[in-house]
Write an enzyme that holds these catalytic residues in place. Structure first.
Site, PDB file in Angstrom:
ATOM      1  N   ASN A  34       0.830  -1.223   0.000  1.00  0.00           N
ATOM      2  CA  ASN A  34       0.000   0.000   0.000  1.00  0.00           C
ATOM      3  C   ASN A  34       0.857   1.263   0.000  1.00  0.00           C
ATOM      4  OD1 ASN A  34       0.985   0.160   2.582  1.00  0.00           O
ATOM      5  ND2 ASN A  34      -1.022   0.189   3.606  1.00  0.00           N
ATOM      6  N   SER A 127      10.014 -12.089  14.442  1.00  0.00           N
ATOM      7  CA  SER A 127      11.142 -11.318  14.959  1.00  0.00           C
ATOM      8  C   SER A 127      11.659 -11.957  16.239  1.00  0.00           C
ATOM      9  CB  SER A 127      10.662  -9.879  15.250  1.00  0.00           C
ATOM     10  OG  SER A 127      11.603  -9.186  16.028  1.00  0.00           O
ATOM     11  N   TYR A 154       3.854  -3.620  19.023  1.00  0.00           N
ATOM     12  CA  TYR A 154       4.452  -4.175  17.791  1.00  0.00           C
ATOM     13  C   TYR A 154       4.931  -5.605  18.047  1.00  0.00           C
ATOM     14  CZ  TYR A 154       7.948  -5.611  14.506  1.00  0.00           C
ATOM     15  OH  TYR A 154       8.681  -6.372  13.615  1.00  0.00           O
ATOM     16  N   LYS A 158       3.591  -9.707  16.649  1.00  0.00           N
ATOM     17  CA  LYS A 158       4.373 -10.832  16.116  1.00  0.00           C
ATOM     18  C   LYS A 158       4.019 -12.107  16.874  1.00  0.00           C
ATOM     19  CE  LYS A 158       6.453  -8.648  12.927  1.00  0.00           C
ATOM     20  NZ  LYS A 158       5.997  -8.821  11.538  1.00  0.00           N
ATOM     21  N   LEU A 205      19.795   1.504  14.395  1.00  0.00           N
ATOM     22  CA  LEU A 205      21.205   1.912  14.509  1.00  0.00           C
ATOM     23  C   LEU A 205      21.856   2.208  13.171  1.00  0.00           C
ATOM     24  CD1 LEU A 205      23.768   2.315  16.201  1.00  0.00           C
ATOM     25  CD2 LEU A 205      24.203  -0.138  15.954  1.00  0.00           C
TER      26      LEU A 205
HETATM   27  P1  NAD Z   1       9.225  -1.982   5.677  1.00  0.00           P
HETATM   28  O1  NAD Z   1       8.372  -0.995   6.382  1.00  0.00           O
HETATM   29  O2  NAD Z   1      10.378  -1.513   4.877  1.00  0.00           O
HETATM   30  O3  NAD Z   1       8.314  -2.880   4.700  1.00  0.00           O
HETATM   31  C1  NAD Z   1       6.987  -3.167   5.022  1.00  0.00           C
HETATM   32  C2  NAD Z   1       6.151  -2.881   3.784  1.00  0.00           C
HETATM   33  O4  NAD Z   1       4.806  -3.230   4.035  1.00  0.00           O
HETATM   34  C3  NAD Z   1       6.185  -1.405   3.377  1.00  0.00           C
HETATM   35  O5  NAD Z   1       6.529  -1.291   2.031  1.00  0.00           O
HETATM   36  C4  NAD Z   1       4.748  -0.923   3.626  1.00  0.00           C
HETATM   37  O6  NAD Z   1       4.346   0.063   2.684  1.00  0.00           O
HETATM   38  C5  NAD Z   1       3.962  -2.221   3.475  1.00  0.00           C
HETATM   39  N1  NAD Z   1       2.697  -2.290   4.218  1.00  0.00           N
HETATM   40  C6  NAD Z   1       2.505  -2.002   5.525  1.00  0.00           C
HETATM   41  N2  NAD Z   1       1.212  -2.195   5.842  1.00  0.00           N
HETATM   42  C7  NAD Z   1       0.583  -2.635   4.710  1.00  0.00           C
HETATM   43  C8  NAD Z   1      -0.752  -3.002   4.392  1.00  0.00           C
HETATM   44  N3  NAD Z   1      -1.730  -2.928   5.292  1.00  0.00           N
HETATM   45  N4  NAD Z   1      -1.038  -3.399   3.124  1.00  0.00           N
HETATM   46  C9  NAD Z   1      -0.061  -3.450   2.182  1.00  0.00           C
HETATM   47  N5  NAD Z   1       1.223  -3.105   2.419  1.00  0.00           N
HETATM   48  C10 NAD Z   1       1.533  -2.707   3.677  1.00  0.00           C
HETATM   49  O7  NAD Z   1       9.685  -3.047   6.780  1.00  0.00           O
HETATM   50  P2  NAD Z   1      10.819  -4.162   6.698  1.00  0.00           P
HETATM   51  O8  NAD Z   1      11.950  -3.706   7.540  1.00  0.00           O
HETATM   52  O9  NAD Z   1      11.044  -4.576   5.298  1.00  0.00           O
HETATM   53  O10 NAD Z   1      10.097  -5.354   7.497  1.00  0.00           O
HETATM   54  C11 NAD Z   1       9.371  -6.316   6.775  1.00  0.00           C
HETATM   55  C12 NAD Z   1       8.793  -7.293   7.787  1.00  0.00           C
HETATM   56  O11 NAD Z   1       9.841  -7.852   8.578  1.00  0.00           O
HETATM   57  C13 NAD Z   1       7.824  -6.652   8.775  1.00  0.00           C
HETATM   58  O12 NAD Z   1       6.770  -7.573   9.020  1.00  0.00           O
HETATM   59  C14 NAD Z   1       8.656  -6.474  10.037  1.00  0.00           C
HETATM   60  O13 NAD Z   1       7.853  -6.511  11.198  1.00  0.00           O
HETATM   61  C15 NAD Z   1       9.552  -7.682   9.959  1.00  0.00           C
HETATM   62  N6  NAD Z   1      10.805  -7.502  10.694  1.00  0.00           N
HETATM   63  C16 NAD Z   1      11.610  -6.440  10.394  1.00  0.00           C
HETATM   64  C17 NAD Z   1      12.809  -6.265  11.115  1.00  0.00           C
HETATM   65  C18 NAD Z   1      13.696  -5.085  10.827  1.00  0.00           C
HETATM   66  O14 NAD Z   1      14.554  -4.761  11.678  1.00  0.00           O
HETATM   67  N7  NAD Z   1      13.547  -4.424   9.700  1.00  0.00           N
HETATM   68  C19 NAD Z   1      13.170  -7.176  12.097  1.00  0.00           C
HETATM   69  C20 NAD Z   1      12.326  -8.254  12.354  1.00  0.00           C
HETATM   70  C21 NAD Z   1      11.140  -8.407  11.633  1.00  0.00           C
HETATM   71  C1  WQD Z   2      20.181  -1.797  17.839  1.00  0.00           C
HETATM   72  C2  WQD Z   2      21.132  -1.410  18.957  1.00  0.00           C
HETATM   73  C3  WQD Z   2      20.300   0.220  20.528  1.00  0.00           C
HETATM   74  C4  WQD Z   2      20.083   3.490  17.645  1.00  0.00           C
HETATM   75  C5  WQD Z   2      14.524  -3.055  16.678  1.00  0.00           C
HETATM   76  C6  WQD Z   2      13.154  -3.561  17.016  1.00  0.00           C
HETATM   77  C7  WQD Z   2      13.010  -4.975  16.505  1.00  0.00           C
HETATM   78  C8  WQD Z   2      13.342  -5.024  15.028  1.00  0.00           C
HETATM   79  C9  WQD Z   2      14.726  -4.485  14.784  1.00  0.00           C
HETATM   80  C10 WQD Z   2      11.317  -4.877  13.752  1.00  0.00           C
HETATM   81  C11 WQD Z   2      20.409  -1.279  20.295  1.00  0.00           C
HETATM   82  C12 WQD Z   2      21.488   0.748  19.726  1.00  0.00           C
HETATM   83  C13 WQD Z   2      20.287   2.240  18.198  1.00  0.00           C
HETATM   84  C14 WQD Z   2      20.845   4.594  18.082  1.00  0.00           C
HETATM   85  C15 WQD Z   2      22.012   3.143  19.593  1.00  0.00           C
HETATM   86  N1  WQD Z   2      12.411  -4.292  14.255  1.00  0.00           N
HETATM   87  N2  WQD Z   2      21.244   2.087  19.155  1.00  0.00           N
HETATM   88  N3  WQD Z   2      21.791   4.373  19.046  1.00  0.00           N
HETATM   89  O1  WQD Z   2      16.289  -2.183  19.049  1.00  0.00           O
HETATM   90  O2  WQD Z   2      17.647  -4.262  18.425  1.00  0.00           O
HETATM   91  O3  WQD Z   2      15.460  -3.859  17.333  1.00  0.00           O
HETATM   92  O4  WQD Z   2      14.748  -3.132  15.279  1.00  0.00           O
HETATM   93  O5  WQD Z   2      10.982  -6.021  13.863  1.00  0.00           O
HETATM   94  O6  WQD Z   2      11.690  -5.393  16.731  1.00  0.00           O
HETATM   95  O7  WQD Z   2      13.034  -3.582  18.417  1.00  0.00           O
HETATM   96  O8  WQD Z   2      17.397  -2.409  16.778  1.00  0.00           O
HETATM   97  O9  WQD Z   2      18.665  -0.802  15.416  1.00  0.00           O
HETATM   98  O10 WQD Z   2      16.952   0.095  17.069  1.00  0.00           O
HETATM   99  O11 WQD Z   2      19.087  -0.885  17.896  1.00  0.00           O
HETATM  100  O12 WQD Z   2      22.860   2.978  20.482  1.00  0.00           O
HETATM  101  O13 WQD Z   2      20.695   5.757  17.630  1.00  0.00           O
HETATM  102  O14 WQD Z   2      21.685  -0.140  18.676  1.00  0.00           O
HETATM  103  O15 WQD Z   2      20.427   0.560  21.880  1.00  0.00           O
HETATM  104  O16 WQD Z   2      21.236  -1.835  21.285  1.00  0.00           O
HETATM  105  P1  WQD Z   2      16.736  -3.162  18.028  1.00  0.00           P
HETATM  106  P2  WQD Z   2      17.988  -0.916  16.730  1.00  0.00           P
END
Ligand code: NAD
Ligand code: WQD
Length: 345
Positions: A34, A127, A154, A158, A205
């Site tokens: 979206n 996650s 959030y 999950k 980060l």
């Molecule tokens: P992102 O935000 O870059 O990608 C998510 C995409 O989903 C976006 O393009 C957004 O426009 C789309 N979207 C959101 N809601 C929608 C909806 N209702 N309908 C259609 N599209 C929708 O995020 P990402 O970092 O690529 O993460 C992808 C998945 O991985 C997520 O489920 C996230 O929770 C999970 N995840 C991410 C991380 C991380 O650190 N990036 C870590 C663990 C898990």
């Molecule tokens: C990593 C480390 C901070 C920013 C989050 C979500 C998790 C997943 C991944 C979606 C931590 C440190 C960070 C800064 C810092 N997202 N940090 N200064 O918190 O491990 O995980 O993103 O699924 O659900 O919780 O990732 O990149 O935010 O932080 O010192 O400006 O870097 O303390 O230890 P995190 P992060």
């Protein structure tokens, strides 16, 4: 005959990198997004890398009718990789209902439609957040480690979505699932044609490091240096987004073509941890660029240390994250330089 995969959230950070790997592995891809947290121009990057422009449907997965129309339009869809979600931890605390509606309803709509349209398997983006802070004796954390109470709406979505998948499949839904629990995905495609494009001030980060190195941010704050870790800063398992994308190709092949359990779970990380300070110093060494940083107070909600035991994915999926950290951080810098070159930031 090429198999067709629906990639939800496919113009997002991980979804776009996974779409590239799926195309290069010989799959047809249909992206549904979206565009709430990504841009349509990501399709250009995917096309430049692969030579293929994937089918794209701008649909909000909370709209079941619109979602169903995608399955009608692409009857060849055999599998789904479900990335689409809202993912900002802090935002989820401010807007919990938006997170529950977006992350949970979207999944339920997909699950309900799968049996009707002969879609066999779904890969779910989970996650390591479901583990919370593992006990020291549970590090590296395995898939059987106890789950801790989520520390944010959030994270709770999950946990809830994993349970919904399990309950639905065990009710006899006639579909299968592989749940991938990611650690910390970082970096960008080596071509720098796709990467992570956070909206506004980055929470994560690596984008903060690269934006500080580029002078977009004044100074990086390392949140806390009084943790019980070798250098006092938090430890995480940072995995290259391209390695993570390849894990999805392996999981999709398994869920579509192999005998599997109805639901399987895999930790997707490198199996080792790096501290925040190590990330900053490795970035500087890998790029030759200094980062202006200081120590600051701990960030609310941060866990101290976590890294994954990924041997299950290594053996069963035949997949391993093998890109050296310095190369991963260099890819993040190359992407930041490309964004500057293109006038994006
Ligand atoms: P992102 O935000 O870059 O990608 C998510 C995409 O989903 C976006 O393009 C957004 O426009 C789309 N979207 C959101 N809601 C929608 C909806 N209702 N309908 C259609 N599209 C929708 O995020 P990402 O970092 O690529 O993460 C992808 C998945 O991985 C997520 O489920 C996230 O929770 C999970 N995840 C991410 C991380 C991380 O650190 N990036 C870590 C663990 C898990
Ligand atoms: C990593 C480390 C901070 C920013 C989050 C979500 C998790 C997943 C991944 C979606 C931590 C440190 C960070 C800064 C810092 N997202 N940090 N200064 O918190 O491990 O995980 O993103 O699924 O659900 O919780 O990732 O990149 O935010 O932080 O010192 O400006 O870097 O303390 O230890 P995190 P992060």
């Amino acid at each position: 005959m090429k198999q067709t995969i629906l990639v939800t959230g496919g113009t997002g950070f991980i979804g776009s990198h996974t779409t590239v790997e799926l195309i290069e592995a010989g799959y047809n891809v249909v992206i549904v997004d979206n565009l709430s947290n990504s841009k349509i121009e990501v399709l250009d990057g995917i096309e430049k890398i692969t030579g293929v422009r994937p089918a794209f449907e701008q649909v909000d997965l909370r709209d079941k009718e619109a979602t169903e129309s995608v399955f009608r339009k692409y009857p060849a869809i055999e599998g789904i990789i479900h990335f689409a979600a809202s993912k900002a931890v802090g935002e989820s605390v401010q807007q919990p209902l938006m997170y529950y509606r977006n992350n949970v309803i979207s999944l339920i709509n997909l699950l309900e439609l799968m049996p009707e349209y002969g879609v066999k398997g779904i890969i779910f983006s989970s996650s390591c957040t479901v583990y919370g802070q593992p006990k020291p004796e549970h590090l590296p954390v395995t898939e059987s480690a106890p789950h801790q109470k989520a520390t944010s709406p959030y994270g709770n979505t999950k946990e809830i979505n994993e349970q919904i998948i399990y309950d639905y499949i065990h009710s006899g839904a006639g579909i299968k699932s592989i749940v991938l629990r990611y650690f910390n995905p970082i970096g960008a495609h080596p071509t720098a044609l796709i990467g992570e494009l956070p909206n506004g001030v980055p929470n994560n980060l690596i984008p903060y490091v690269t934006q500080t190195a580029m002078g977009i941010r004044e100074q990086l704050t390392i949140f806390g240096n009084d943790y019980n870790t070798p250098d006092g800063t938090c430890i995480r398992d940072y995995i290259y987004v391209v390695d993570l994308a390849k894990a999805h190709v392996a999981a999709m092949a398994r869920v579509l073509d192999k005998q599997t359990e109805p639901v399987e779970y895999f930790n997707i990380g490198t199996g080792s941890g790096n501290s925040t300070l190590e990330i900053v110093t490795t970035f500087e060494q890998a790029t030759g660029v200094k980062v202006n940083w200081k120590y600051g107070p701990r960030r609310e909600g941060d866990i101290e240390k976590i890294w994954g035991d990924c041997t299950h994915a290594n053996t069963v999926l035949g997949w391993k994250a093998d890109t050296p950290l310095a190369d991963v951080l260099a890819s993040a810098w190359k992407w930041q330089q490309k964004l500057r070159e293109d006038g994006v930031m």
